[in-house]
Motif scaffolding. Structure first.
Motif, PDB file in Angstrom:
ATOM      1  N   ILE A 121       0.853  -1.180   0.000  1.00 44.38           N
ATOM      2  CA  ILE A 121       0.000   0.000   0.000  1.00 44.38           C
ATOM      3  C   ILE A 121       0.892   1.234   0.000  1.00 44.38           C
ATOM      4  O   ILE A 121       1.707   1.409   0.913  1.00 44.38           O
ATOM      5  CB  ILE A 121      -0.924   0.003   1.227  1.00 44.38           C
ATOM      6  N   PRO A 122       0.784   2.096  -1.012  1.00 45.75           N
ATOM      7  CA  PRO A 122       1.599   3.319  -1.026  1.00 45.75           C
ATOM      8  C   PRO A 122       1.127   4.301   0.042  1.00 45.75           C
ATOM      9  O   PRO A 122      -0.046   4.331   0.417  1.00 45.75           O
ATOM     10  CB  PRO A 122       1.376   3.865  -2.440  1.00 45.75           C
ATOM     11  N   LEU A 123       2.060   5.125   0.496  1.00 40.47           N
ATOM     12  CA  LEU A 123       1.782   6.095   1.551  1.00 40.47           C
ATOM     13  C   LEU A 123       1.946   7.508   1.005  1.00 40.47           C
ATOM     14  O   LEU A 123       2.844   7.781   0.193  1.00 40.47           O
ATOM     15  CB  LEU A 123       2.725   5.899   2.745  1.00 40.47           C
ATOM     16  N   ARG A 124       1.073   8.400   1.445  1.00 38.90           N
ATOM     17  CA  ARG A 124       1.211   9.812   1.095  1.00 38.90           C
ATOM     18  C   ARG A 124       2.500  10.381   1.680  1.00 38.90           C
ATOM     19  O   ARG A 124       3.022   9.895   2.683  1.00 38.90           O
ATOM     20  CB  ARG A 124       0.019  10.599   1.620  1.00 38.90           C
ATOM     21  N   ALA A 125       3.001  11.443   1.053  1.00 41.82           N
ATOM     22  CA  ALA A 125       4.252  12.042   1.512  1.00 41.82           C
ATOM     23  C   ALA A 125       4.097  12.625   2.914  1.00 41.82           C
ATOM     24  O   ALA A 125       5.000  12.493   3.756  1.00 41.82           O
ATOM     25  CB  ALA A 125       4.703  13.116   0.529  1.00 41.82           C
ATOM     26  N   ASP A 126       2.938  13.286   3.191  1.00 40.67           N
ATOM     27  CA  ASP A 126       2.770  13.865   4.524  1.00 40.67           C
ATOM     28  C   ASP A 126       2.624  12.785   5.582  1.00 40.67           C
ATOM     29  O   ASP A 126       3.129  12.928   6.703  1.00 40.67           O
ATOM     30  CB  ASP A 126       1.563  14.797   4.544  1.00 40.67           C
ATOM     31  N   LEU A 127       1.962  11.665   5.254  1.00 40.83           N
ATOM     32  CA  LEU A 127       1.865  10.568   6.214  1.00 40.83           C
ATOM     33  C   LEU A 127       3.226   9.932   6.452  1.00 40.83           C
ATOM     34  O   LEU A 127       3.544   9.529   7.578  1.00 40.83           O
ATOM     35  CB  LEU A 127       0.871   9.517   5.709  1.00 40.83           C
ATOM     36  N   THR A 128       4.041   9.855   5.413  1.00 45.58           N
ATOM     37  CA  THR A 128       5.399   9.317   5.573  1.00 45.58           C
ATOM     38  C   THR A 128       6.209  10.173   6.538  1.00 45.58           C
ATOM     39  O   THR A 128       6.909   9.653   7.419  1.00 45.58           O
ATOM     40  CB  THR A 128       6.093   9.245   4.208  1.00 45.58           C
ATOM     41  N   ASP A 143       5.009  12.096   8.902  1.00 45.38           N
ATOM     42  CA  ASP A 143       4.443  11.910  10.241  1.00 45.38           C
ATOM     43  C   ASP A 143       4.922  10.613  10.880  1.00 45.38           C
ATOM     44  O   ASP A 143       5.212  10.569  12.079  1.00 45.38           O
ATOM     45  CB  ASP A 143       2.918  11.918  10.168  1.00 45.38           C
ATOM     46  N   LEU A 144       5.005   9.544  10.087  1.00 46.20           N
ATOM     47  CA  LEU A 144       5.465   8.268  10.631  1.00 46.20           C
ATOM     48  C   LEU A 144       6.935   8.335  11.013  1.00 46.20           C
ATOM     49  O   LEU A 144       7.347   7.761  12.034  1.00 46.20           O
ATOM     50  CB  LEU A 144       5.226   7.152   9.611  1.00 46.20           C
ATOM     51  N   LEU A 159       8.234   7.595  14.812  1.00 47.84           N
ATOM     52  CA  LEU A 159       9.243   6.595  15.164  1.00 47.84           C
ATOM     53  C   LEU A 159      10.449   7.241  15.837  1.00 47.84           C
ATOM     54  O   LEU A 159      11.046   6.649  16.751  1.00 47.84           O
ATOM     55  CB  LEU A 159       9.668   5.829  13.912  1.00 47.84           C
ATOM     56  N   SER A 160      10.809   8.441  15.405  1.00 46.27           N
ATOM     57  CA  SER A 160      11.921   9.143  16.069  1.00 46.27           C
ATOM     58  C   SER A 160      11.585   9.450  17.519  1.00 46.27           C
ATOM     59  O   SER A 160      12.430   9.313  18.413  1.00 46.27           O
ATOM     60  CB  SER A 160      12.246  10.429  15.306  1.00 46.27           C
TER      61      SER A 160
END
Length: 666
Positions: free
Chosen positions: A353-360, A362-363, A367-368
């Motif tokens: 499933i591809p992810l939007r750039a803004d969601l990427t 945020d993730l 994680l950081s």
């Protein structure tokens, strides 16, 4: 000829047993727990100790079935005469099979018919596990089977009748049980009975002809999609409500009947979208001395916000999101994507499933922060032992810093079991109604409906939306997971041509202009060179106004706009009006041969074009052929003579030529 026997087993001598011999055979006698005297034979065990021989209470029969195989089965009878009757029945069926009156499958059905349903249910559960079905599905199916068997009083396979099941369905409909629930019972039982037929436990499925209930006519839960404004309010509330709960104001409740004041006389005021910011500030003041509690509450709110956003922008189901591990993420590619394990996906395919750039982004930030929180936990409590599989510390040679890396098997989100209850509270605070005026509801799965509806609103093709939703049929994507209330149906209706009842012959210029069929400004001359948008090989149309117009009153022609001005306005280069050359370089520098024409004595050069006023009756559209580099002119004749010529050329495509037009006019 069959035989009868009782199965024997051995066990240790009971306490207080007395050994004796009778006719050379050793026996033992003792008094059991009920005070009765018992006697049994004695044998020697493997270890040399004496053991008593105990017979089973029920008789076994041994016989040969219709296929000639030796069978030993229990009769279930303690009486020898009754067991002998069972043996005779088994031998009779074996003779019928040998005589081909019965088949071996029909004979096996008779054996299974006497077993209790619980035995078949246990075997069916083993079969479902062997097929890799989930435990939740197995539990629901087992509950459906057991409940209906109890209510219909099915104890054996031979008790299952269509009439009993129909009566049960009628009673449940009168009790206002939904069609979807009844179809769940029907599906579970038909699947179970089909398995019995396949395993020769039944000859036919007695419930095979039971029709499904109409779920469309009796839909109890219909979900709706959320608007953009509702999504923004929900995400904001999810972010701050965990902390705002500690800053809620209190209000006094007047005690009844003069009772003294106590804890039940006051309560916290409910949060609203307008008061949540003030509640957050009060919570920070109340928890001023507990920064770790504030950080934990803010982290909880951020995680809930990310859960909602991930569900809305990926279309994941709740269980699929809960199954995600860090190893399922790939945030270093462009675009980033996540991969579902086949065992955790509903259709068992294991899609990416591809992810939007803004969601990427945020993730990555999420994680950081988790890594930073793990490092802080290590520094604040150095004696805590962390499993190597949970967190491992890695020191890079090129850097002096120490990074804490989460395990690949760590869950991406801590999806709570009560996510629906949390969502309901967030909706209430955000001022979003749980049900709309049509009775449609919002729940966790409604976020997936929101994902599908917003894909449709964005103009995504249905086949692409089906792939994004991971549906097996586009009908499911279009009819179930698309909310028509959020689609611009009014705009689609407004695009239809207007029909004036006062003057039906009048054309709707606005609609025709929107569709490109206005016919404004007759195209009397073709362009002097093809449109050039910078994309070679692209087929497109380009309108050009005529360079010569005629005055209907005086019959004089006057200049309206020169071709050079046309080209300057269109962004084309100004070249000499010699001929139309191909936009692709011709590697063969030899002169081109004349091209054959549909009319005699008419030969047209590939690059020739007619600029004379004789072509004023021709409509045109320039198209670029990306293979040969030639330009074809689609003509639209406005005279009978030209239409006759159009029938003689291939597909209505001709090269404009002075002789051709002159011959048509003549």
């Amino acid at each position: 000829m069959g035989s009868l026997r009782r199965k024997t087993s051995t066990r240790a001598l009971p306490d207080g047993a007395e050994l004796f011999e009778r006719k050379g055979q050793r026996f033992v006698r003792w008094i059991d727990g009920r005070g009765k005297k018992q006697t049994a034979k004695v044998t020697t065990g493997k270890d040399g100790s004496p053991r008593i021989v105990v017979e089973c209470g029920k008789w076994l029969v041994k016989y040969r079935d219709g296929t000639g195989l030796l069978q030993e089965v229990s009769t279930g009878c303690k009486d020898k005469d009754a067991a002998r009757s069972v043996l005779k029945e088994l031998e009779r069926r074996a003779e019928l099979v040998k005589a081909k009156v019965l088949t071996a499958e029909q004979d096996a059905v008779a054996d299974y018919a006497s077993l209790p349903l619980s035995t078949h249910f246990e075997a069916y559960v083993v079969n479902m596990r062997s097929r890799g079905l989930t435990e939740s599905h197995i539990a629901v199916t087992s509950r459906y089977l057991i409940r209906l068997a109890d209510e219909c009083r099915f104890s054996r396979l031979s008790d299952i009748e269509r009439s009993r099941f129909d009566r049960w369905l009628a009673d449940k409909r009168e009790a206002n049980i939904g069609a979807r629930t009844l179809n769940g019972f029907r599906t579970a039982w038909i699947a179970f009975l089909n398995w019995c037929v396949a395993g020769s436990r039944l000859a036919v499925n007695p419930l095979g002809g039971v029709p499904k209930a109409n779920e469309k006519a009796d839909r109890r839960r219909q979900r709706r999609a959320m608007t953009d404004a509702e999504l923004r309010r929900l995400l904001y509330v999810a972010r701050w409500r965990p902390l705002a709960e500690y800053g809620r104001e209190t209000e006094t409740v007047e005690p009844e009947n003069g009772a003294r004041r106590k804890r039940s006389n006051w309560k916290a005021r409910p949060l609203t979208y307008e008061t949540i910011d003030a509640a957050v500030e009060r919570a920070r003041k109340c928890l001023d001395g507990k920064p770790e509690v504030i950080a934990k509450l803010e982290r909880t709110g951020r995680e809930r916000q990310l859960i909602y956003k991930t569900l809305v922008t990926t279309g994941l189901r709740k269980k699929e999101l809960a199954s995600l591990r860090l190893r399922n993420l790939d945030l270093d590619t462009d675009p980033a994507f996540l991969t579902l394990d086949a065992a955790d996906e509903k259709n068992r395919e294991g899609n990416s499933i591809p992810l939007r750039a803004d969601l990427t982004d945020d993730l990555r930030a999420w994680l950081s922060d988790r890594v930073a929180a793990a490092q802080e936990a290590v520094r604040s409590e150095p004696t805590v032992s962390f499993a190597a599989a949970a967190i491992r510390l890695r020191r890079e040679d090129s850097s002096e810093t120490t990074d804490s890396e989460l395990s690949p098997d760590a869950p991406l989100f801590n999806v709570p079991a009560g996510l629906l209850r949390i969502l309901n509270r967030d909706l209430e605070v955000a001022g979003i109604p749980k049900r709309d005026d049509r009775g449609r509801t919002l729940d966790v799965h409604a976020l997936r409906h929101t994902f599908g509806t917003h894909l449709s609103r964005a103009g995504v093709p249905l086949r692409t939306a089906q792939a994004a939703m991971r549906h097996s049929s586009p009908t499911l994507t279009a009819n179930i997971y698309t909310d028509p209330r959020l689609l611009d149906v009014h705009g689609a209706v407004e695009s239809l041509p207007a029909l004036d009842l006062n003057d039906p012959r009048k054309e709707d210029r606005g609609t025709l202009k929107a569709t490109g069929t206005t016919g404004e400004g007759e195209r009397k001359l073709p362009p002097l060179f093809p449109p050039n948008s910078g994309h070679r090989g692209k087929s497109e149309s380009f309108p050009v106004r005529s360079a010569v117009t005629s005055d209907a009153a005086t019959g004089k022609r006057e200049r309206s706009e020169t071709p050079e001005n046309q080209r300057k306005k269109a962004g084309f280069p100004v070249v000499e009006e010699t001929g139309l050359e191909s936009g692709r370089q011709d590697l063969n520098l030899r002169p081109l041969d004349p091209q054959s024409s549909a009319l005699p004595d008419c030969a047209t050069s590939r690059n020739s074009i007619d600029n004379s006023p004789a072509a004023v009756d021709w409509g045109w559209a320039a198209r670029w052929n990306h293979r040969s580099g030639t330009v074809w002119h689609q003509v639209a004749p406005r005279s009978a003579g030209l239409r006759r010529i159009m029938g003689a050329v291939s597909g209505g495509r001709v090269k404009l030529n002075r002789r051709l037009i002159a011959a048509a006019r003549g």
